[in-house]
Write an enzyme that holds these catalytic residues in place. Structure first.
Site, PDB file in Angstrom:
ATOM      1  N   ASP A 682      13.551  11.346 -57.710  1.00  0.00           N
ATOM      2  CA  ASP A 682      12.428  10.913 -56.848  1.00  0.00           C
ATOM      3  C   ASP A 682      12.979   9.909 -55.817  1.00  0.00           C
ATOM      4  O   ASP A 682      13.635   8.923 -56.178  1.00  0.00           O
ATOM      5  CB  ASP A 682      11.336  10.247 -57.712  1.00  0.00           C
ATOM      6  CG  ASP A 682      10.045   9.987 -56.940  1.00  0.00           C
ATOM      7  OD1 ASP A 682       9.039  10.611 -57.311  1.00  0.00           O
ATOM      8  OD2 ASP A 682      10.087   9.203 -55.955  1.00  0.00           O
ATOM      9  N   ASN A 690       8.231   6.819 -44.133  1.00  0.00           N
ATOM     10  CA  ASN A 690       7.137   7.424 -43.370  1.00  0.00           C
ATOM     11  C   ASN A 690       6.464   6.385 -42.477  1.00  0.00           C
ATOM     12  O   ASN A 690       6.205   6.654 -41.301  1.00  0.00           O
ATOM     13  CB  ASN A 690       6.101   8.033 -44.315  1.00  0.00           C
ATOM     14  CG  ASN A 690       6.418   9.483 -44.652  1.00  0.00           C
ATOM     15  OD1 ASN A 690       7.119  10.156 -43.890  1.00  0.00           O
ATOM     16  ND2 ASN A 690       5.943   9.936 -45.795  1.00  0.00           N
ATOM     17  N   ASP A 699      10.029  13.910 -42.818  1.00  0.00           N
ATOM     18  CA  ASP A 699      10.338  15.332 -43.137  1.00  0.00           C
ATOM     19  C   ASP A 699      11.842  15.598 -43.006  1.00  0.00           C
ATOM     20  O   ASP A 699      12.445  16.306 -43.839  1.00  0.00           O
ATOM     21  CB  ASP A 699       9.584  16.243 -42.176  1.00  0.00           C
ATOM     22  CG  ASP A 699       8.103  16.325 -42.506  1.00  0.00           C
ATOM     23  OD1 ASP A 699       7.724  15.838 -43.605  1.00  0.00           O
ATOM     24  OD2 ASP A 699       7.346  16.914 -41.728  1.00  0.00           O
ATOM     25  N   GLU A 725       8.158  13.754 -52.467  1.00  0.00           N
ATOM     26  CA  GLU A 725       9.578  13.415 -52.464  1.00  0.00           C
ATOM     27  C   GLU A 725      10.182  13.568 -53.853  1.00  0.00           C
ATOM     28  O   GLU A 725      11.206  12.969 -54.181  1.00  0.00           O
ATOM     29  CB  GLU A 725       9.762  11.970 -51.935  1.00  0.00           C
ATOM     30  CG  GLU A 725       9.582  10.862 -52.927  1.00  0.00           C
ATOM     31  CD  GLU A 725       8.175  10.647 -53.444  1.00  0.00           C
ATOM     32  OE1 GLU A 725       7.319  11.553 -53.274  1.00  0.00           O
ATOM     33  OE2 GLU A 725       7.925   9.608 -54.081  1.00  0.00           O
TER      34      GLU A 725
HETATM   35  N1  GTP Z   1       6.851  12.712 -44.115  1.00  0.00           N
HETATM   36  C1  GTP Z   1       6.291  13.107 -45.226  1.00  0.00           C
HETATM   37  N2  GTP Z   1       5.782  12.328 -46.115  1.00  0.00           N
HETATM   38  C2  GTP Z   1       5.243  12.704 -47.281  1.00  0.00           C
HETATM   39  C3  GTP Z   1       5.226  14.102 -47.551  1.00  0.00           C
HETATM   40  N3  GTP Z   1       4.619  14.298 -48.799  1.00  0.00           N
HETATM   41  C4  GTP Z   1       4.310  13.025 -49.235  1.00  0.00           C
HETATM   42  N4  GTP Z   1       4.637  12.083 -48.340  1.00  0.00           N
HETATM   43  C5  GTP Z   1       4.510  10.692 -48.441  1.00  0.00           C
HETATM   44  O1  GTP Z   1       5.383  10.160 -49.465  1.00  0.00           O
HETATM   45  C6  GTP Z   1       4.818   8.888 -49.849  1.00  0.00           C
HETATM   46  C7  GTP Z   1       5.000   8.688 -51.294  1.00  0.00           C
HETATM   47  O2  GTP Z   1       4.755   7.353 -51.565  1.00  0.00           O
HETATM   48  P1  GTP Z   1       4.692   6.798 -53.034  1.00  0.00           P
HETATM   49  O3  GTP Z   1       4.107   7.731 -53.931  1.00  0.00           O
HETATM   50  O4  GTP Z   1       3.936   5.522 -52.969  1.00  0.00           O
HETATM   51  O5  GTP Z   1       6.122   6.434 -53.382  1.00  0.00           O
HETATM   52  P2  GTP Z   1       7.232   5.524 -52.675  1.00  0.00           P
HETATM   53  O6  GTP Z   1       6.762   5.016 -51.449  1.00  0.00           O
HETATM   54  O7  GTP Z   1       8.449   6.430 -52.459  1.00  0.00           O
HETATM   55  O8  GTP Z   1       7.517   4.483 -53.706  1.00  0.00           O
HETATM   56  P3  GTP Z   1       8.350   4.691 -55.064  1.00  0.00           P
HETATM   57  O9  GTP Z   1       8.281   6.011 -55.383  1.00  0.00           O
HETATM   58  O10 GTP Z   1       7.667   3.835 -56.015  1.00  0.00           O
HETATM   59  O11 GTP Z   1       9.675   4.258 -54.691  1.00  0.00           O
HETATM   60  C8  GTP Z   1       3.374   8.945 -49.407  1.00  0.00           C
HETATM   61  O12 GTP Z   1       3.117   7.988 -48.403  1.00  0.00           O
HETATM   62  C9  GTP Z   1       3.173  10.337 -48.868  1.00  0.00           C
HETATM   63  O13 GTP Z   1       2.240  10.329 -47.786  1.00  0.00           O
HETATM   64  C10 GTP Z   1       5.769  14.988 -46.650  1.00  0.00           C
HETATM   65  O14 GTP Z   1       5.818  16.209 -46.766  1.00  0.00           O
HETATM   66  N5  GTP Z   1       6.299  14.464 -45.473  1.00  0.00           N
END
Ligand code: GTP
Length: 803
Positions: A682, A690, A699, A725
């Site tokens: 992850d 983002n 992306d 992710e």
């Molecule tokens: N650019 C982009 N962002 C995505 C996509 N799918 C999910 N996200 C974003 O990935 C982010 C995931 O954030 P979190 O679940 O909080 O996790 P994190 O920010 O990586 O924090 P930790 O996992 O705790 O390290 C969210 O803001 C989603 O909007 C995608 O296909 N493209």
């Protein structure tokens, strides 16, 4: 009346039923009896003639012996009278007288009686006559002559005329030897001739030495007491029996008679005087007669010799052999004649029965034929003679052609029934083919279906006949020659079948075939009829032109060899296709199969076959089906399939695909084959990326992470994006330790280099290896827990698997 009753008997008296063996045996028996009777009578006649002949020969031989005995007596008596009537006989006179008498007589001698006192004077007188060595002699025990001893009286041989080469025993004193002495005494006693007992003659060749001494006393003419006094000398004939009796006869081996002469005058025993050198043969024939010589009686026994029997052998044996042979030949001839006659009669009976049966059969056949002719109302049967004139016109012909038999038979020809222009065309065609004119009246009879063959097969030919009402009728006519029992051509038989309906049906079928052909030509794929025989063999009944494109095989090739189709099917699919066909045949369920074909020109193609089975009477299944090329459809399906399991952003497999592979890999390890591990990762603080750089950069980061991870993985590892992710690596065949090393490698590949415009991006890793009895959910949960722990402990790390 039965045939047996009118048959004459064999030879007038032997029944036909008597076995040929019995007849032969009877004839042989009769022949044997007749031969025996003939042999018996011939043998009797032979014995009678043999006896007569023997008697004749014996009588002749007796006469000869008697005659020769008498001859000896007469000659000696003549010599005696010669001496008795002479005063003194000189040696020359003696020799002169006896010389001619020496025939069948060994010697003639004269012995003078002298007293013992006169001996010396006698010897001197004789020596003075020229016989200087003359003495009175006597025989010694060993047969030698020696000087005689002193006796009162001597009868020495004075003269002797002999045939013997041993010379004359002059001086031999006859009184010195008992037999000769006894003979002289008997002569004295009878005053006549006396014959000695058989004796060994002196000075005679041994072969002729056996004989007698015939003695006649010579009385002195001047002696007045001659009747009382002893004779003054003796004349003697020395007779060799062999010489006397054998003279004038053939040699012993060829003499028919064996003669034995016994002297009966001896008291004690009958001494043998003579015995033929040839032994008598064993025969019942014999003859005995008494013959007298001087004072002796002789028994003359005559028996046939071997030469006689050989010269008079019986022909009975030849007769018996000849008779036997004739009997055997006659019986064999009769056996052959009788048995052949019986066989011939049996054959006649058999042939008569066969002819009767044939007659019955012919009657039946004729009736059946008549019935068939009348019953065949759908077939025109027309018979003609050699001129073509119709002789038979059956009910079918009447019905089909619209003529009455009465108006056709004997009035019309077969040619009259045909369409003239058709006959003319056919005649011209045949004339050209055979190089000689074929008249129209024969054009329908000449076989023309086989090129160059006039009498070849009999195949029907289509003709147009003109019916009674003038309308035309299409028929198939089969014309064959009619032969009689001797094989001679006596006419023709034409069998015509109305083919109007058949032609219509054929035309309709042809039109439908054409339609089907056109339709199938416009339909992609091929239509076919496929058949499986009861023994499992396949055949193609029908294949449209579309099949050519499906299999790149000519439909005609498939019609000949259905197995050619299977050579086009991909080897990995052949077994499946055959099995599905058989399953369809077994259950009579519709067949549907998609399979690959490997074509010479277009390479690998996918086809789909569909067919409906139909059970055939007598076993076997017939499918009616359709085959189409589904290669394009397959390709689209594959593309759709790929899309459905691919993450559109990163291009790696999505969660669905991960789930499918996890399920199949779980099934594999649960079967006990190998290991399985998963690595979950992850991205850390992805939200910030983002938020900081925008969603598009986020992306790109996702794509870059996937690229780096993918470069480190093995070909067998399955890399999937679970969502957002979050990613998962499915690692078949590796355990916990190897999975940890791989995870560390992946972790380092991420954090070792920054991503353009973003910097270093890290991720947290969790690992789980499958444990026996563990399910998919538990496995994933443990991996997820690993990631959770890594996040808790500060991220950017690999969390090893808890024990
Ligand atoms: N650019 C982009 N962002 C995505 C996509 N799918 C999910 N996200 C974003 O990935 C982010 C995931 O954030 P979190 O679940 O909080 O996790 P994190 O920010 O990586 O924090 P930790 O996992 O705790 O390290 C969210 O803001 C989603 O909007 C995608 O296909 N493209």
């Amino acid at each position: 009346m039965s045939l047996h009753a009118v048959r004459p008997k064999i030879l007038g008296f032997i029944s036909e039923d008597v076995s040929a063996w019995l007849v032969a045996l009877l004839v042989l028996l009769v022949g044997g009896v007749l031969t025996g009777l003939l042999a018996w009578s011939t043998l009797n006649l032979f014995h009678h003639q043999l006896r007569q002949r023997f008697q004749l020969l014996a009588s002749e031989r007796y006469s000869r012996i008697e005659e020769r005995f008498e001859d000896q007596e007469q000659r000696l008596d003549g010599l005696r009278r010669f001496f008795a009537n002479s005063d003194a006989i000189s040696r020359e006179e003696f020799n002169g007288y006896t010389q001619p008498l020496l025939r069948r007589t060994q010697a003639y001698s004269f012995a003078e009686r002298i007293s013992g006192d006169q001996r010396a004077a006698f010897e001197r007188r004789v020596r003075d006559e020229g016989l200087t060595n003359f003495t009175v002699r006597e025989l010694t025990a060993d047969g030698q002559l020696q000087l005689a001893g002193e006796r009162d009286e001597y009868v020495p041989v004075l003269y002797s005329q002999t045939q013997s080469k041993l010379g004359a025993p002059l001086g031999y004193d006859l009184l010195a030897q008992p037999l000769r002495r006894a003979t002289l005494e008997r002569a004295d006693q009878h005053r006549g001739m006396a014959v000695s007992q058989p004796m060994h003659l002196v000075s005679i060749e041994p072969a002729y030495a056996r004989g007698v001494l015939l003695v006649a006393p010579v009385m002195s003419r001047d002696d007045p007491d001659a009747a009382k006094n002893k004779p003054f000398g003796y004349v003697m004939a020395v007779i060799s029996m062999r010489q006397l009796l054998a003279d004038g006869l053939p040699e012993a081996g060829r003499d028919y008679l064996s003669v034995r002469i016994l002297d009966l005058s001896t008291d004690d025993q009958h001494e043998v005087l003579f015995e033929s050198p040839n032994a008598p043969a064993v025969s019942e024939l014999s003859s005995t007669r008494l013959v007298r010589l001087a004072d002796h009686d002789y028994q003359v026994d005559i028996q046939p010799s071997e030469a006689f029997l050989q010269a008079n052998h019986s022909s009975v044996t030849s007769l018996v052999v000849l008779g036997g042979l004739l009997s055997v030949l006659l019986s064999a001839l009769l056996y052959v004649l009788v048995s052949q006659r019986q066989r011939a009669l049996k054959l006649v009976d058999q042939r008569t029965e066969e002819l009767r049966a044939r007659e019955q059969e012919l009657r039946g056949t004729h009736g059946q034929l008549r019935g068939v002719l009348n019953a065949a109302t759908q077939v025109a049967i027309i018979a003609t003679d050699l001129r073509g004139v119709i002789s038979t016109f059956n009910a079918g012909a009447e019905q089909i052609l619209g003529y009455r038999a009465a108006e056709v038979v004997g009035h019309m020809t077969l040619e009259n029934l045909h369409l003239p222009r058709e006959l003319a065309a056919r005649s011209a065609e045949l004339s050209a083919r055979y190089g000689k004119p074929v008249p129209t009246c024969q054009a329908m009879l000449v076989e023309g279906s086989v090129e160059g063959s006039v009498e070849g097969g009999h195949e029907g030919r289509e003709w147009t006949l003109v019916r009674g009402d003038g309308s035309y009728l299409m028929v198939n006519m089969l014309a064959t020659p009619v032969l009689d029992e001797q094989g001679l051509w006596v006419g023709h038989l034409a069998i015509c079948i109305d083919i109007t309906e058949r032609k219509r049906v054929h035309e309709a079928l042809a039109a439908r075939d054409l339609l089907l052909k056109k339709l199938s030509a416009h339909v992609p794929g091929g239509i076919y009829q496929f058949k499986m025989e009861f023994d499992g063999r396949f055949s193609v009944i029908y294949a449209s032109d579309g099949i050519r494109e499906i299999y790149e095989l000519d439909p005609d090739v498939l019609l000949l060899n259905a197995e050619a189709m299977f050579t086009r099917i991909h080897p990995q699919d052949t077994t499946r296709v055959r099995a599905s066909i058989r399953a369809s045949a077994d259950t009579l369920s519709p067949w549907r199969e998609e399979y690959r074909v490997q074509l010479p020109h277009r390479g690998l193609r996918w086809v789909r076959g569909e067919a409906t089975p139909e059970e055939l009477p007598g076993g076997g299944v017939l499918w009616h089906g359709y085959i189409s090329d589904i290669s394009d459809l397959k390709r689209v399906e594959e593309e759709l399939r790929a899309l459905s399991v691919t993450d559109s952003l990163t291009g790696i497999h999505n969660r669905r695909y991960f789930q499918e592979r996890l399920t199949s890999e779980m099934a594999r390890v649960e079967r006990g084959s190998g290991e399985l591990s998963v690595i979950m990762l992850d991205i850390d603080h992805f939200k910030r990326i983002n938020d900081q750089y925008g969603h598009a950069v986020g992306d790109r980061v996702l794509q870059a992470v996937c690229e780096r991870i993918g470069q480190r993985l093995r070909r067998t590892d399955v890399f999937c994006r679970l969502g957002g992710e979050e990613f998962m690596v499915l690692c078949p065949d590796i355990g916990s330790a190897q999975a940890y090393l791989l995870a560390v490698e992946l972790w380092q590949s991420l954090r070792s280099a920054p991503i353009d415009g973003v910097g270093v991006v890290t991720a947290s890793f969790g690992i789980a290896s499958w444990r026996v009895g563990e399910g998919a959910d538990a496995l994933l949960l443990r991996a997820d827990s690993g990631v959770y722990v890594a996040k808790l402990e500060g991220r950017d790390r690999v969390q090893g698997e808890a024990d």
